[in-house]
Write an enzyme that holds these catalytic residues in place. Structure first.
Site, short mmCIF file in Angstrom:
data_model
loop_
_atom_site.label_atom_id
_atom_site.label_comp_id
_atom_site.label_asym_id
_atom_site.label_seq_id
_atom_site.Cartn_x
_atom_site.Cartn_y
_atom_site.Cartn_z
N HIS A 1 -22.67 71.96 3.55
CA HIS A 1 -23.02 73.33 3.15
C HIS A 1 -22.93 73.41 1.62
O HIS A 1 -21.87 73.15 1.04
CB HIS A 1 -22.06 74.33 3.81
CG HIS A 1 -22.21 74.35 5.30
ND1 HIS A 1 -21.16 74.27 6.17
CD2 HIS A 1 -23.34 74.43 6.06
CE1 HIS A 1 -21.63 74.30 7.42
NE2 HIS A 1 -22.94 74.39 7.38
N GLU B 1 -20.09 75.20 -0.67
CA GLU B 1 -18.67 74.92 -0.42
C GLU B 1 -18.20 73.92 -1.48
O GLU B 1 -18.23 72.71 -1.28
CB GLU B 1 -18.50 74.43 1.02
CG GLU B 1 -18.94 75.53 2.00
CD GLU B 1 -18.87 75.13 3.47
OE1 GLU B 1 -18.43 74.02 3.79
OE2 GLU B 1 -19.31 75.95 4.30
N HIS C 1 -15.10 70.85 4.23
CA HIS C 1 -15.77 72.16 4.11
C HIS C 1 -14.80 73.18 3.54
O HIS C 1 -13.59 72.94 3.44
CB HIS C 1 -16.19 72.67 5.50
CG HIS C 1 -17.34 71.92 6.10
ND1 HIS C 1 -18.58 72.48 6.32
CD2 HIS C 1 -17.43 70.64 6.56
CE1 HIS C 1 -19.38 71.59 6.89
NE2 HIS C 1 -18.71 70.46 7.04
N GLU D 1 -11.48 72.15 7.07
CA GLU D 1 -11.69 73.38 6.29
C GLU D 1 -10.52 73.52 5.31
O GLU D 1 -9.38 73.65 5.73
CB GLU D 1 -11.74 74.60 7.23
CG GLU D 1 -12.81 74.53 8.30
CD GLU D 1 -14.22 74.83 7.79
OE1 GLU D 1 -14.34 75.32 6.64
OE2 GLU D 1 -15.18 74.58 8.53
O1 LIG Z 1 -16.65 80.00 7.72
C1 LIG Z 1 -17.59 79.83 8.49
O2 LIG Z 1 -18.04 80.75 9.20
C2 LIG Z 1 -18.20 78.47 8.64
C3 LIG Z 1 -17.44 77.35 7.99
C4 LIG Z 1 -18.10 76.05 8.42
O3 LIG Z 1 -19.02 75.63 7.80
N1 LIG Z 1 -17.62 75.51 9.54
C5 LIG Z 1 -18.26 74.41 10.20
C6 LIG Z 1 -17.47 74.01 11.41
C7 LIG Z 1 -18.10 72.83 12.12
C8 LIG Z 1 -17.40 72.42 13.40
O4 LIG Z 1 -17.32 73.26 14.32
O5 LIG Z 1 -16.96 71.26 13.48
C9 LIG Z 1 -19.67 74.86 10.61
O6 LIG Z 1 -19.82 76.01 11.02
O7 LIG Z 1 -20.57 74.05 10.53
ZN LIG Z 2 -19.11 74.42 5.91
#
Ligand SMILES: O=C(O)CCC(=O)N[C@@H](CCC(=O)O)C(=O)O
Ligand SMILES: [Zn+2]
Length: 349
Positions: A68, A71, A165, A229
């Protein structure tokens, strides 16, 4: 190209100067101890030369960021490690692949340009309309870099992939990791304690296959892979890098030391959740019932309304559910939120 990279030893600057790719990769050596191979813009491999000769790699480590584009803290962390390796202020003990996922989105200061890249792995890039945009093309290339990297390791190499992330919302647990679904494989307690030593003290066990980057490495290559995260999304220049110091120190140890000793697995040192359900968007009028500033891991009680869609309420269906990653602004068919319940009894070894 090598001169362009080695003038400033700033791989992020090199990547952002070549956002669409480079015509051809290139290789060079650092003082006869490390081989460096630039595969593409945002894709660089470091390999210890003595291990290349003997085939004795103990770990093959992928660190990815900017899947992303907005980030930025993970980008700064990876770039600092790459610069330290290029400057030879640190020397790797393992094979390393760094990936800066989506350079055009970094330029654009956005999560993505056309499509969320972290929904395009495990072949999703080529499904439906196929390779119709740059994110799909890049996701396919990133898969190949990871596949080539892991397929070229030695037999007993531990495979690790941390996809770094930051989250859109603030969070009751500032740093947390998503443990991708592992069919028939127990969870690795040592990895969770390593993450805890990085300051990542909260784990979400996913309940089903996904099309994320970490699931791809976990499923295809049996890697110890996580989406990590590290805090909240901030523009470049606004990250408080002190908040990432512990992570940076532990990643440096992981890279430079043959092995890192962590405390024995202790669930009391971790907040453990499992995904109880993923609520997907089915209609354009999907709306959350809670405010935009409600942090990740906020809890709701049975019967409370989480969201409304097509005239119906979506309510909490366990005694308590916590929410993470709520985002109503996704295309129909995609995940709007993950609901979590405590996970005290997962199979950890
Ligand atoms: O903060 C958010 O809403 C999204 C943060 C983010 O990019 N999270 C990843 C998690 C991926 C996973 O579930 O392994 C995403 O949404 O891609
Ligand atoms: Zn992300």
């Amino acid at each position: 190209m090598q001169a362009q990279l080695m003038e400033k030893k700033d791989f992020l600057a090199f990547t952002l100067d070549n956002p669409a790719g480079i015509s051809t990769g290139f290789k060079f050596e650092l003082a006869q101890h490390t081989q460096v191979e630039v595969l593409d813009t945002g894709a660089i491999v470091f390999s210890p030369i003595d291990q290349t000769t003997t085939g004795q790699h103990s770990k093959s480590i992928v660190l990815s960021c900017a899947v992303h584009g907005n980030e930025t803290a993970p980008i700064e962390i990876c770039n600092a490690l790459i610069t330290a390796l290029l400057n030879q202020t640190i020397k790797t003990a393992h094979r390393l692949l760094f990936l800066i996922g989506n350079p055009p989105a970094i330029h654009n200061k956005t999560r993505f340009i056309e499509e969320n890249m972290n929904r395009l792995f495990s072949g999703a890039h080529s499904k439906g309309q196929g390779l119709i945009n740059d994110e799909r093309i890049r996701a396919k290339k990133l898969e190949k870099y990871v596949a080539d990297f892991f397929n070229n390791d030695s037999a007993n190499s531990q495979r690790i992939h941390y996809d770094l992330h930051t989250a859109i919302r603030s969070s009751k647990h500032e740093k947390f990791a998503i443990y991708p679904y592992r069919s028939g494989r127990s969870y690795n307690g040592e990895q969770m304690m390593f993450l805890a030593a990085c300051g990542v003290d909260t784990i979400l066990f996913h309940h089903e296959p996904t099309t994320t980057f970490s699931y791809y490495s976990s499923e295809q290559f049996n890697a110890d892979a996580f989406t990590v995260e590290l805090g909240k999304v901030m523009p470049f220049g606004e990250n408080d890098m002190l908040r990432f110091e512990q992570t940076q120190i532990m990643l440096t140890m992981l890279i430079t030391q043959p092995s890192v000793t962590v405390e024995p697995y202790d669930p009391k040192q971790l907040n453990l959740y499992k995904v109880s359900r993923s609520i997907n968007k089915n209609a354009d009028d999907f709306n959350f019932a809670f405010a935009n500033d409600v942090p990740n891991f906020s809890q709701f009680r049975q019967g409370e309304i989480l969201a409304t869609e097509a005239g119906k309420a979506i309510t909490v269906n366990s005694p308590v559910e916590a929410i993470v990653f709520p985002n109503a602004n996704v295309p129909v068919g995609q995940r709007t939120v993950l609901c979590l319940v405590p996970a005290p009894n997962e199979d950890v070894q």
